[in-house]
Design an enzyme around this catalytic site. Structure first.
Site, PDB file in Angstrom:
ATOM      1  N   HIS A  74      40.713 -21.428  62.049  1.00 26.05           N
ATOM      2  CA  HIS A  74      41.685 -20.483  61.490  1.00 26.05           C
ATOM      3  C   HIS A  74      41.513 -19.093  62.076  1.00 26.05           C
ATOM      4  CE1 HIS A  74      38.096 -19.829  58.936  1.00 26.05           C
ATOM      5  NE2 HIS A  74      38.519 -18.565  58.915  1.00 26.05           N
ATOM      6  N   ASP A  76      41.468 -14.983  61.212  1.00 32.17           N
ATOM      7  CA  ASP A  76      41.301 -13.950  60.183  1.00 32.17           C
ATOM      8  C   ASP A  76      41.996 -12.689  60.659  1.00 32.17           C
ATOM      9  OD1 ASP A  76      39.699 -15.438  58.447  1.00 32.17           O
ATOM     10  OD2 ASP A  76      37.845 -14.820  59.425  1.00 32.17           O
ATOM     11  N   HIS A  80      42.535  -9.398  55.877  1.00 32.84           N
ATOM     12  CA  HIS A  80      41.691 -10.354  55.145  1.00 32.84           C
ATOM     13  C   HIS A  80      40.599  -9.624  54.356  1.00 32.84           C
ATOM     14  CE1 HIS A  80      39.405 -13.839  54.129  1.00 32.84           C
ATOM     15  NE2 HIS A  80      38.560 -13.810  55.142  1.00 32.84           N
TER      16      HIS A  80
END
Length: 257
Positions: A74, A76, A80
């Site tokens: 994933h 970030d 975040h």
């Protein structure tokens, strides 16, 4: 006459001179992910299996997915960890392609699962491979993607996994003006820091996102690439206000002669 320079470039990159390496874990309920997230959930909305349209819609198969924003491989985004940071929808498309630098510390991580990548490690790398280019994506290779459990807990359930020293990330940003970082564990910081009682939470991750860079976590197959010479392409949805999302990342590298 049309300019076909870019078409020719694509054809060249797809020729036998280069290899394409997927750096992404397959997305499923079994995908490696941070322990605080539930597995991906997949619910069938429509199905063409019996050939009967549902509610007079075309017979098709369609799912609804429920997944944490930082699940599996994933991205970030700065937002975040920082409320005033950019979200995924604010990241421009020309920020998704980088020269790829791979710092291989897999042997050290095999010997010491609490290994931390330092400024000296980066300087030693540069002695062998040259100066890290501006705007590079710097990936920390640990071969952690081969672990059945990213947390690698001991007999007492305490996690042990490698990570970055925050000073190393600061050096890369301040001295080399890198574009992004990536790694194979689910955290930027090593387990002995993220689980230390009373410690400042996630100093490395806090820092890299505070300086308007994004990072890719839970990467794989970095062992299939050279330390220098490859490029990396990162892709993810342009999701409004998104703090992160499962990503697709891949590299293109010259084949060894």
């Amino acid at each position: 006459m049309a300019n076909t320079t870019l078409w020719n470039l694509v054809a060249d990159l797809k020729s036998p001179k280069y290899k394409w390496v997927d750096l992404t874990h397959e997305l499923s309920p079994e995908t490696p992910h941070w322990y605080g997230f539930k597995p991906l959930q997949q619910d069938l909305l429509f199905d063409y299996a019996d050939g009967t349209p549902k509610d007079k819609l075309a017979p098709m198969r369609c799912y609804q997915y429920s997944v944490a924003s930082q699940y599996g491989t994933h991205v970030d985004a700065p937002i975040h960890f920082h409320a005033d940071g950019r979200s995924l929808s604010n990241i421009e498309v020309n920020e998704l392609v980088f020269p790829l630098v791979i710092i291989d510390k897999s042997a050290e991580c095999a010997a010491n699962p609490d290994f931390i990548l330092t400024v000296d490690d980066i300087k030693d790398w540069e002695k062998n491979y040259g100066k890290i280019p501006e705007g590079a994506f710097v990936a920390f290779r640990s071969d952690w993607h081969k672990k059945a459990n990213l947390d690698n807990p001991d007999e007492n359930g305490i996690p042990h996994y490698p990570g970055w020293d925050v000073k190393a990330i600061k050096w890369l940003v301040e001295e080399r003006n890198i574009g992004a970082i990536g790694h194979e564990p689910a955290d930027t910081d090593p387990g002995f820091i993220t689980t230390r009682e009373g410690a400042y939470p996630y100093p490395g991750e806090q820092y890299i996102l505070s300086v308007d860079r994004f990072q890719i976590e839970v990467m794989r197959n970095l062992d299939q690439l050279p330390p220098t010479g490859a490029i990396i392409i990162t892709a993810f949805p342009r999701l409004k206000h998104a703090v992160g999302f499962p990503a697709r990342a891949f590299a293109i590298a010259p084949k060894e002669e």
